[in-house]
Every structure is written in structure tokens, then in C-alpha cells.
Design a protein around this motif. Structure first.
Motif, PDB file in Angstrom:
ATOM      1  N   LEU A 166     -89.529  27.388 -47.810  1.00  0.00           N
ATOM      2  CA  LEU A 166     -90.008  27.687 -46.466  1.00  0.00           C
ATOM      3  C   LEU A 166     -88.980  27.218 -45.438  1.00  0.00           C
ATOM      4  O   LEU A 166     -88.337  26.177 -45.624  1.00  0.00           O
ATOM      5  CB  LEU A 166     -91.344  26.984 -46.208  1.00  0.00           C
ATOM      6  CG  LEU A 166     -92.488  27.366 -47.147  1.00  0.00           C
ATOM      7  CD1 LEU A 166     -93.698  26.486 -46.885  1.00  0.00           C
ATOM      8  CD2 LEU A 166     -92.860  28.841 -46.974  1.00  0.00           C
ATOM      9  N   PRO A 167     -88.800  27.958 -44.352  1.00  0.00           N
ATOM     10  CA  PRO A 167     -87.880  27.511 -43.303  1.00  0.00           C
ATOM     11  C   PRO A 167     -88.266  26.126 -42.796  1.00  0.00           C
ATOM     12  O   PRO A 167     -89.428  25.879 -42.472  1.00  0.00           O
ATOM     13  CB  PRO A 167     -88.061  28.570 -42.207  1.00  0.00           C
ATOM     14  CG  PRO A 167     -88.592  29.774 -42.911  1.00  0.00           C
ATOM     15  CD  PRO A 167     -89.440  29.247 -44.032  1.00  0.00           C
ATOM     16  N   ASP A 168     -87.308  25.219 -42.800  1.00  0.00           N
ATOM     17  CA  ASP A 168     -87.532  23.842 -42.332  1.00  0.00           C
ATOM     18  C   ASP A 168     -88.536  23.085 -43.199  1.00  0.00           C
ATOM     19  O   ASP A 168     -89.073  22.058 -42.766  1.00  0.00           O
ATOM     20  CB  ASP A 168     -88.008  23.816 -40.869  1.00  0.00           C
ATOM     21  CG  ASP A 168     -87.031  24.503 -39.931  1.00  0.00           C
ATOM     22  OD1 ASP A 168     -85.815  24.309 -40.112  1.00  0.00           O
ATOM     23  OD2 ASP A 168     -87.480  25.232 -39.037  1.00  0.00           O
ATOM     24  N   GLY A 169     -88.800  23.564 -44.413  1.00  0.00           N
ATOM     25  CA  GLY A 169     -89.722  22.849 -45.295  1.00  0.00           C
ATOM     26  C   GLY A 169     -89.083  21.582 -45.840  1.00  0.00           C
ATOM     27  O   GLY A 169     -88.050  21.654 -46.523  1.00  0.00           O
ATOM     28  N   GLU A 170     -89.663  20.435 -45.550  1.00  0.00           N
ATOM     29  CA  GLU A 170     -89.057  19.173 -45.977  1.00  0.00           C
ATOM     30  C   GLU A 170     -89.081  19.026 -47.497  1.00  0.00           C
ATOM     31  O   GLU A 170     -88.089  18.626 -48.107  1.00  0.00           O
ATOM     32  CB  GLU A 170     -89.787  17.990 -45.323  1.00  0.00           C
ATOM     33  CG  GLU A 170     -89.610  17.911 -43.834  1.00  0.00           C
ATOM     34  CD  GLU A 170     -90.363  16.736 -43.228  1.00  0.00           C
ATOM     35  OE1 GLU A 170     -89.742  15.967 -42.467  1.00  0.00           O
ATOM     36  OE2 GLU A 170     -91.568  16.604 -43.525  1.00  0.00           O
ATOM     37  N   VAL A 171     -90.213  19.338 -48.103  1.00  0.00           N
ATOM     38  CA  VAL A 171     -90.333  19.170 -49.554  1.00  0.00           C
ATOM     39  C   VAL A 171     -89.762  20.382 -50.287  1.00  0.00           C
ATOM     40  O   VAL A 171     -88.977  20.238 -51.229  1.00  0.00           O
ATOM     41  CB  VAL A 171     -91.802  18.920 -49.958  1.00  0.00           C
ATOM     42  CG1 VAL A 171     -91.926  18.802 -51.469  1.00  0.00           C
ATOM     43  CG2 VAL A 171     -92.318  17.635 -49.289  1.00  0.00           C
ATOM     44  N   SER A 172     -90.120  21.582 -49.865  1.00  0.00           N
ATOM     45  CA  SER A 172     -89.590  22.768 -50.535  1.00  0.00           C
ATOM     46  C   SER A 172     -88.077  22.848 -50.374  1.00  0.00           C
ATOM     47  O   SER A 172     -87.363  23.266 -51.302  1.00  0.00           O
ATOM     48  CB  SER A 172     -90.254  24.034 -49.998  1.00  0.00           C
ATOM     49  OG  SER A 172     -89.923  24.271 -48.649  1.00  0.00           O
ATOM     50  N   GLY A 173     -87.561  22.422 -49.226  1.00  0.00           N
ATOM     51  CA  GLY A 173     -86.116  22.416 -49.022  1.00  0.00           C
ATOM     52  C   GLY A 173     -85.412  21.485 -49.989  1.00  0.00           C
ATOM     53  O   GLY A 173     -84.325  21.790 -50.495  1.00  0.00           O
ATOM     54  N   TRP A 174     -86.036  20.350 -50.269  1.00  0.00           N
ATOM     55  CA  TRP A 174     -85.456  19.419 -51.254  1.00  0.00           C
ATOM     56  C   TRP A 174     -85.423  20.054 -52.638  1.00  0.00           C
ATOM     57  O   TRP A 174     -84.403  19.972 -53.335  1.00  0.00           O
ATOM     58  CB  TRP A 174     -86.270  18.125 -51.284  1.00  0.00           C
ATOM     59  CG  TRP A 174     -85.737  17.113 -52.253  1.00  0.00           C
ATOM     60  CD1 TRP A 174     -84.689  16.258 -52.051  1.00  0.00           C
ATOM     61  CD2 TRP A 174     -86.224  16.844 -53.571  1.00  0.00           C
ATOM     62  NE1 TRP A 174     -84.492  15.474 -53.170  1.00  0.00           N
ATOM     63  CE2 TRP A 174     -85.423  15.808 -54.117  1.00  0.00           C
ATOM     64  CE3 TRP A 174     -87.259  17.369 -54.343  1.00  0.00           C
ATOM     65  CZ2 TRP A 174     -85.628  15.300 -55.401  1.00  0.00           C
ATOM     66  CZ3 TRP A 174     -87.466  16.866 -55.622  1.00  0.00           C
ATOM     67  CH2 TRP A 174     -86.656  15.843 -56.142  1.00  0.00           C
ATOM     68  N   PHE A 180     -85.248  23.176 -53.322  1.00  0.00           N
ATOM     69  CA  PHE A 180     -84.318  24.296 -53.358  1.00  0.00           C
ATOM     70  C   PHE A 180     -82.857  23.863 -53.253  1.00  0.00           C
ATOM     71  O   PHE A 180     -81.984  24.450 -53.898  1.00  0.00           O
ATOM     72  CB  PHE A 180     -84.652  25.277 -52.223  1.00  0.00           C
ATOM     73  CG  PHE A 180     -85.510  26.419 -52.674  1.00  0.00           C
ATOM     74  CD1 PHE A 180     -84.981  27.677 -52.850  1.00  0.00           C
ATOM     75  CD2 PHE A 180     -86.856  26.221 -52.943  1.00  0.00           C
ATOM     76  CE1 PHE A 180     -85.769  28.726 -53.290  1.00  0.00           C
ATOM     77  CE2 PHE A 180     -87.654  27.258 -53.379  1.00  0.00           C
ATOM     78  CZ  PHE A 180     -87.108  28.518 -53.550  1.00  0.00           C
ATOM     79  N   ASP A 181     -82.569  22.850 -52.450  1.00  0.00           N
ATOM     80  CA  ASP A 181     -81.179  22.543 -52.115  1.00  0.00           C
ATOM     81  C   ASP A 181     -80.640  21.267 -52.752  1.00  0.00           C
ATOM     82  O   ASP A 181     -79.416  21.118 -52.862  1.00  0.00           O
ATOM     83  CB  ASP A 181     -81.036  22.416 -50.592  1.00  0.00           C
ATOM     84  CG  ASP A 181     -81.476  23.672 -49.862  1.00  0.00           C
ATOM     85  OD1 ASP A 181     -81.304  24.757 -50.428  1.00  0.00           O
ATOM     86  OD2 ASP A 181     -82.002  23.543 -48.739  1.00  0.00           O
ATOM     87  N   THR A 182     -81.522  20.358 -53.180  1.00  0.00           N
ATOM     88  CA  THR A 182     -81.056  19.031 -53.576  1.00  0.00           C
ATOM     89  C   THR A 182     -81.494  18.628 -54.969  1.00  0.00           C
ATOM     90  O   THR A 182     -80.718  18.006 -55.712  1.00  0.00           O
ATOM     91  CB  THR A 182     -81.580  17.978 -52.571  1.00  0.00           C
ATOM     92  OG1 THR A 182     -81.174  18.361 -51.246  1.00  0.00           O
ATOM     93  CG2 THR A 182     -81.040  16.605 -52.890  1.00  0.00           C
ATOM     94  N   ALA A 183     -82.715  18.937 -55.362  1.00  0.00           N
ATOM     95  CA  ALA A 183     -83.300  18.404 -56.592  1.00  0.00           C
ATOM     96  C   ALA A 183     -82.485  18.796 -57.827  1.00  0.00           C
ATOM     97  O   ALA A 183     -81.991  19.917 -57.943  1.00  0.00           O
ATOM     98  CB  ALA A 183     -84.738  18.880 -56.746  1.00  0.00           C
ATOM     99  N   GLU A 184     -82.388  17.845 -58.748  1.00  0.00           N
ATOM    100  CA  GLU A 184     -81.729  18.062 -60.025  1.00  0.00           C
ATOM    101  C   GLU A 184     -82.600  17.496 -61.134  1.00  0.00           C
ATOM    102  O   GLU A 184     -83.449  16.617 -60.893  1.00  0.00           O
ATOM    103  CB  GLU A 184     -80.360  17.375 -60.059  1.00  0.00           C
ATOM    104  CG  GLU A 184     -79.370  17.906 -59.037  1.00  0.00           C
ATOM    105  CD  GLU A 184     -78.044  17.177 -59.105  1.00  0.00           C
ATOM    106  OE1 GLU A 184     -77.971  16.135 -59.816  1.00  0.00           O
ATOM    107  OE2 GLU A 184     -77.087  17.628 -58.454  1.00  0.00           O
ATOM    108  N   VAL A 185     -82.399  17.997 -62.339  1.00  0.00           N
ATOM    109  CA  VAL A 185     -83.111  17.456 -63.491  1.00  0.00           C
ATOM    110  C   VAL A 185     -82.841  15.952 -63.582  1.00  0.00           C
ATOM    111  O   VAL A 185     -81.705  15.508 -63.452  1.00  0.00           O
ATOM    112  CB  VAL A 185     -82.666  18.169 -64.783  1.00  0.00           C
ATOM    113  CG1 VAL A 185     -83.259  17.475 -66.009  1.00  0.00           C
ATOM    114  CG2 VAL A 185     -83.088  19.632 -64.748  1.00  0.00           C
ATOM    115  N   GLY A 186     -83.914  15.194 -63.762  1.00  0.00           N
ATOM    116  CA  GLY A 186     -83.816  13.744 -63.825  1.00  0.00           C
ATOM    117  C   GLY A 186     -84.185  13.045 -62.535  1.00  0.00           C
ATOM    118  O   GLY A 186     -84.441  11.827 -62.539  1.00  0.00           O
ATOM    119  N   ASP A 187     -84.220  13.775 -61.413  1.00  0.00           N
ATOM    120  CA  ASP A 187     -84.640  13.171 -60.147  1.00  0.00           C
ATOM    121  C   ASP A 187     -86.101  12.760 -60.231  1.00  0.00           C
ATOM    122  O   ASP A 187     -86.898  13.360 -60.948  1.00  0.00           O
ATOM    123  CB  ASP A 187     -84.453  14.156 -58.996  1.00  0.00           C
ATOM    124  CG  ASP A 187     -83.010  14.299 -58.571  1.00  0.00           C
ATOM    125  OD1 ASP A 187     -82.181  13.461 -58.981  1.00  0.00           O
ATOM    126  OD2 ASP A 187     -82.704  15.272 -57.840  1.00  0.00           O
TER     127      ASP A 187
END
Length: 249
Positions: A88-96, A98-105
Motif C-alpha cells: 500500500l502507498p505509504d504503508g509502514e508494515v506492508s512497505g517493510w 515489500f522493500d526490506t524484509a528478508e528470510v530470518g528477520d
């Protein structure tokens, strides 16, 4: 949504208020705007199909953001559960995701939540399901559970999306429509083809397939759920058996 709670549903209630550590086990694209996220957590496999969980992220400075997500997977003994996260645009959790999360986080999760909006094989049917856009996710969990434990129960899914490209799990749903004799998919695209929304003719076709439904579940935006519920009631389905979840405007 109805607040009625059965003894089975009550058994899940105490864990709603406790946050558990979860680990990202897998991430994969589903559509251009949706990702599948597998999370390993102590509460996995405790959910009933249709329920949701809260996800919470904590930044290094202590700032926290949380979001509710429907669970797409039925309990499967894997110790993980699947979320289908829409960016979602400006989504704090969904943005994470989509853009940051990796396996093991790691993150935090609590649940499962949602007593009356849930289903299991012993609850019976026939099932009439209707989802708008990402509202199909909890219904997908119900269909997956049904295929495992009660494939003989007639089920129909009315699925309204803007386009086929945006339809979550469309390949899976069309395969079920083809291969499962007691399931039928009623797909409606609003911005391609004839561009039609759900109408009385589509509801009538779904009800012809299922017969008189024993359980009805609707999920989507307010502008999808309200008119669709009205159409289903107008077709003669008792309002008391309809369960809804709504989001957005």
C-alpha cells in the motif's frame, strides 16, 4: 460481524492479547502488488480458516507500527502460516515486507483473531463465499481447508477484482474450479472485459450451484461487502447466516 462465540472459538481467545516472536521463513511475489509471506511462530497451526493476526514491527528508536492481516493458510502442521500482503502507498508494515524484509528477520505477532468469521469442516455447508480484491484471502484459507477435510461440501466463490492480473491466487482457484467437482469459481473483473460488478444474476448463478447455503462469508471493502450482502439477502438467503469482514472506505 456477529459477536457470537462458540466453545471452540473461545478456546482460541486467551492468546489474542499476547505478542509472540515470529520469524520470516519465506517471501515470494504473488501479483505485482501482493507478496506471500511465510512466518514461523508459536501461534501457527492454532488458527481456524478465516481468522486474522496482528503483526507488529519495532524500529531501533522504539517506534512501533502494527497491522492486521488475514491468514491465507489453514493449519497444516508446518509451524508456519502464510500472509498475503498487499503493498500500500505509504504503508509502514506492508512497505517493510515489500522493500526490506528478508528470510530470518524477526517481528511480533498475536492471534488468531476473529471467532465468528472462521470455518472448519465440521461446521458444514454448503458454502457461499464472496471476496472483493484482497478480501479473498481469508476465503482462500477456507477453500484450502475444505479441500483437505471436506471436499464433498458444495462451495462457490464470487470473486470481484479489477483485472485478472490483480487476482490473488487465480491460478489456484481456476485449478480448483477445474479439478474439484463440488467447487465453482464465479470471477467478475470490473476494469477489463465487460467491466461488470457483482449483480443479481451472478449471485443467482452461484446459489444455483450451491443450493441453499448453510454458511455465507463475505470479505472486502465496504463498497463491495454492503451491496453484495444486499443482493444475497434479496435472493432469499437469511441475513442471520451471513458473516462479513470489511476494510477501507
Amino acid at each position: 460481524m456477529s459477536s457470537a462465540t462458540s466453545a471452540t472459538e473461545a478456546a482460541f481467545a486467551p492468546i489474542v492479547f499476547h505478542w509472540y516472536e515470529a520469524e520470516v521463513a519465506a517471501i515470494a511475489p504473488v501479483t505485482p502488488t501482493v507478496k506471500s509471506v511465510r512466518l514461523r511462530c508459536a501461534i501457527a497451526d492454532r488458527q481456524r480458516a478465516g481468522q486474522h493476526v496482528d503483526v507488529r514491527l519495532t524500529a531501533e528508536d522504539g517506534y512501533r507500527a502494527s497491522r492486521s492481516y488475514s491468514v491465507a493458510s489453514p493449519p497444516d502442521g508446518s509451524g508456519t502460516l502464510e500472509l498475503l500482503v498487499e503493498g500500500l502507498p505509504d504503508g509502514e508494515v506492508s512497505g517493510w515486507f515489500f522493500d526490506t524484509a528478508e528470510v530470518g528477520d524477526r517481528l511480533e505477532m498475536r492471534g488468531p483473531i476473529g471467532g465468528s468469521f472462521s470455518w472448519d469442516g465440521p461446521d458444514g455447508g454448503p458454502l457461499l463465499l464472496a471476496g472483493g480484491g484482497s478480501g479473498v484471502v481469508p476465503l482462500l484459507a477456507m477453500l484450502r481447508r475444505r479441500a483437505e477435510v471436506a471436499p464433498e461440501i458444495p462451495a462457490a466463490l464470487i470473486f470481484s477484482v479489477r483485472s485478472r492480473a490483480e487476482a490473488i491466487a487465480l491460478d489456484e482457484l481456476e485449478a480448483r474450479h477445474r479439478d474439484e467437482p463440488h467447487f465453482s469459481l464465479f470471477l467478475r473483473t470490473t476494469r477489463e472485459g465487460d467491466g461488470r460488478r457483482v449483480d443479481d444474476a451472478l449471485v443467482a448463478a452461484a446459489l444455483d450451484w450451491t443450493g441453499a447455503p448453510g454458511k455465507v462469508f463475505l470479505c472486502g471493502s465496504n463498497r463491495f461487502v454492503s451491496p453484495t450482502a444486499d443482493l444475497i439477502v434479496a435472493a432469499g438467503v437469511p441475513a442471520g447466516i451471513i458473516r462479513t469482514e470489511r476494510f477501507g472506505a
